[in-house]
Design a protein around this motif. Structure first.
Motif, mmCIF file in Angstrom:
data_model
loop_
_atom_site.group_PDB
_atom_site.id
_atom_site.type_symbol
_atom_site.label_atom_id
_atom_site.label_comp_id
_atom_site.label_asym_id
_atom_site.label_seq_id
_atom_site.Cartn_x
_atom_site.Cartn_y
_atom_site.Cartn_z
ATOM 1 N N MET A 1 -10.921 -13.640 2.151
ATOM 2 C CA MET A 1 -10.652 -13.009 2.573
ATOM 3 C C MET A 1 -9.634 -12.129 1.271
ATOM 4 S SD MET A 1 -8.789 -11.257 5.775
ATOM 5 C CE MET A 1 -9.507 -10.099 6.721
ATOM 6 N N ASN A 2 -9.295 -10.944 0.497
ATOM 7 C CA ASN A 2 -8.828 -10.591 -0.201
ATOM 8 C C ASN A 2 -7.903 -9.523 -0.017
ATOM 9 O OD1 ASN A 2 -10.283 -11.986 -2.333
ATOM 10 N ND2 ASN A 2 -11.508 -9.998 -3.377
ATOM 11 N N ALA A 3 -6.320 -9.893 -0.390
ATOM 12 C CA ALA A 3 -5.429 -9.500 -0.003
ATOM 13 C C ALA A 3 -5.859 -7.733 -0.756
ATOM 14 C CB ALA A 3 -3.953 -9.929 -0.756
ATOM 15 N N PRO A 4 -4.648 -6.644 0.057
ATOM 16 C CA PRO A 4 -5.456 -5.782 -0.147
ATOM 17 C C PRO A 4 -4.141 -4.904 -1.452
ATOM 18 C CG PRO A 4 -3.807 -5.420 1.593
ATOM 19 C CD PRO A 4 -3.832 -6.914 1.476
ATOM 20 N N PRO A 5 -4.425 -4.754 -2.135
ATOM 21 C CA PRO A 5 -3.778 -4.167 -3.791
ATOM 22 C C PRO A 5 -1.799 -3.808 -3.687
ATOM 23 C CG PRO A 5 -5.497 -2.811 -3.662
ATOM 24 C CD PRO A 5 -5.068 -2.974 -2.155
ATOM 25 N N LYS A 6 -1.402 -3.762 -4.259
ATOM 26 C CA LYS A 6 -0.225 -4.060 -3.547
ATOM 27 C C LYS A 6 0.349 -2.344 -3.756
ATOM 28 C CE LYS A 6 4.547 -5.791 -5.711
ATOM 29 N NZ LYS A 6 4.178 -7.463 -5.036
ATOM 30 N N SER A 7 0.018 -2.005 -3.910
ATOM 31 C CA SER A 7 0.701 -0.100 -3.397
ATOM 32 C C SER A 7 0.127 0.258 -2.225
ATOM 33 C CB SER A 7 0.146 0.535 -4.665
ATOM 34 O OG SER A 7 -1.743 0.802 -4.515
ATOM 35 N N GLU A 8 -0.639 -0.848 -1.940
ATOM 36 C CA GLU A 8 -1.136 -0.504 -0.410
ATOM 37 C C GLU A 8 -0.400 -1.021 0.067
ATOM 38 O OE1 GLU A 8 -5.210 -1.233 0.824
ATOM 39 O OE2 GLU A 8 -5.972 0.211 -0.717
ATOM 40 N N GLN A 9 0.048 -2.717 0.148
ATOM 41 C CA GLN A 9 1.031 -3.462 0.566
ATOM 42 C C GLN A 9 2.458 -2.690 0.784
ATOM 43 O OE1 GLN A 9 0.933 -6.353 -1.976
ATOM 44 N NE2 GLN A 9 -0.614 -8.004 -0.726
ATOM 45 N N THR A 10 3.019 -1.918 -0.176
ATOM 46 C CA THR A 10 3.827 -1.387 -0.660
ATOM 47 C C THR A 10 4.005 -0.193 0.823
ATOM 48 O OG1 THR A 10 4.151 -2.007 -3.045
ATOM 49 C CG2 THR A 10 6.059 -0.089 -2.285
ATOM 50 N N THR A 11 3.024 0.485 0.671
ATOM 51 C CA THR A 11 2.303 1.740 1.382
ATOM 52 C C THR A 11 2.813 1.366 2.197
ATOM 53 O OG1 THR A 11 1.782 3.093 -0.423
ATOM 54 C CG2 THR A 11 1.780 3.903 2.171
ATOM 55 N N GLU A 12 2.431 0.198 3.328
ATOM 56 C CA GLU A 12 2.408 0.096 4.382
ATOM 57 C C GLU A 12 3.639 -0.657 4.535
ATOM 58 O OE1 GLU A 12 1.569 -0.577 8.205
ATOM 59 O OE2 GLU A 12 0.436 0.268 6.889
ATOM 60 N N THR A 13 4.299 -1.533 4.282
ATOM 61 C CA THR A 13 5.653 -2.120 3.916
ATOM 62 C C THR A 13 6.830 -0.476 4.719
ATOM 63 O OG1 THR A 13 6.033 -4.144 2.834
ATOM 64 C CG2 THR A 13 7.953 -2.622 2.865
ATOM 65 N N ILE A 14 6.377 0.419 3.702
ATOM 66 C CA ILE A 14 7.362 1.419 3.670
ATOM 67 C C ILE A 14 7.151 1.725 5.371
ATOM 68 C CG2 ILE A 14 7.702 4.012 3.065
ATOM 69 C CD1 ILE A 14 7.605 2.744 0.299
ATOM 70 N N ARG A 15 5.668 1.958 5.135
ATOM 71 C CA ARG A 15 5.099 2.980 6.594
ATOM 72 C C ARG A 15 5.697 2.041 8.057
ATOM 73 N NH1 ARG A 15 -0.470 2.839 6.069
ATOM 74 N NH2 ARG A 15 0.643 5.024 5.145
ATOM 75 N N GLN A 16 6.209 0.666 7.392
ATOM 76 C CA GLN A 16 6.649 -0.203 8.846
ATOM 77 C C GLN A 16 8.023 -0.379 9.243
ATOM 78 O OE1 GLN A 16 5.068 -4.025 8.165
ATOM 79 N NE2 GLN A 16 3.041 -4.009 8.608
ATOM 80 N N ARG A 17 8.740 -0.064 8.108
ATOM 81 C CA ARG A 17 10.066 0.798 7.508
ATOM 82 C C ARG A 17 10.215 1.589 8.714
ATOM 83 N NH1 ARG A 17 14.294 2.436 3.941
ATOM 84 N NH2 ARG A 17 16.529 0.933 4.350
ATOM 85 N N HIS A 18 9.121 3.112 7.748
ATOM 86 C CA HIS A 18 10.550 4.125 9.274
ATOM 87 C C HIS A 18 10.198 4.100 10.006
ATOM 88 C CE1 HIS A 18 9.615 6.278 4.704
ATOM 89 N NE2 HIS A 18 10.532 5.203 4.873
#
Length: 74
Positions: A1-18
């Motif tokens: 299973m491949n990890a999502p691209p870095k930009s998607e990881q960053t977007t999700e991290t920000i979404r979770q923090r918000h």
């Protein structure tokens, strides 16, 4: 299973923090402030400081600034 691209990881991290901050009762706010590196900022700051310095309330204004500036000393 491949990890999502870095930009998607960053977007999700920000979404979770918000989401976490919203659960804590906080609301995001965007504000615009003057750019201190702008030449117009320096000109306007000078104009305003000259207006304050020549005001009939200059002494009271300076007393307020002095009191606010020495907050840590109290």
């Amino acid at each position: 299973m491949n990890a999502p691209p870095k930009s998607e990881q960053t977007t999700e991290t920000i979404r979770q923090r918000h989401a976490r901050l919203r659960r804590q009762g906080l609301k995001p706010v965007r504000i615009w402030i003057p750019d201190p590196s702008s030449s117009s900022f320096a000109e306007e700051a000078h104009r305003q400081s000259a207006a304050v310095a020549t005001s009939r309330h200059a002494e009271d204004d300076q007393s307020f600034i002095n009191a606010a500036s020495s907050w840590d000393e109290a």
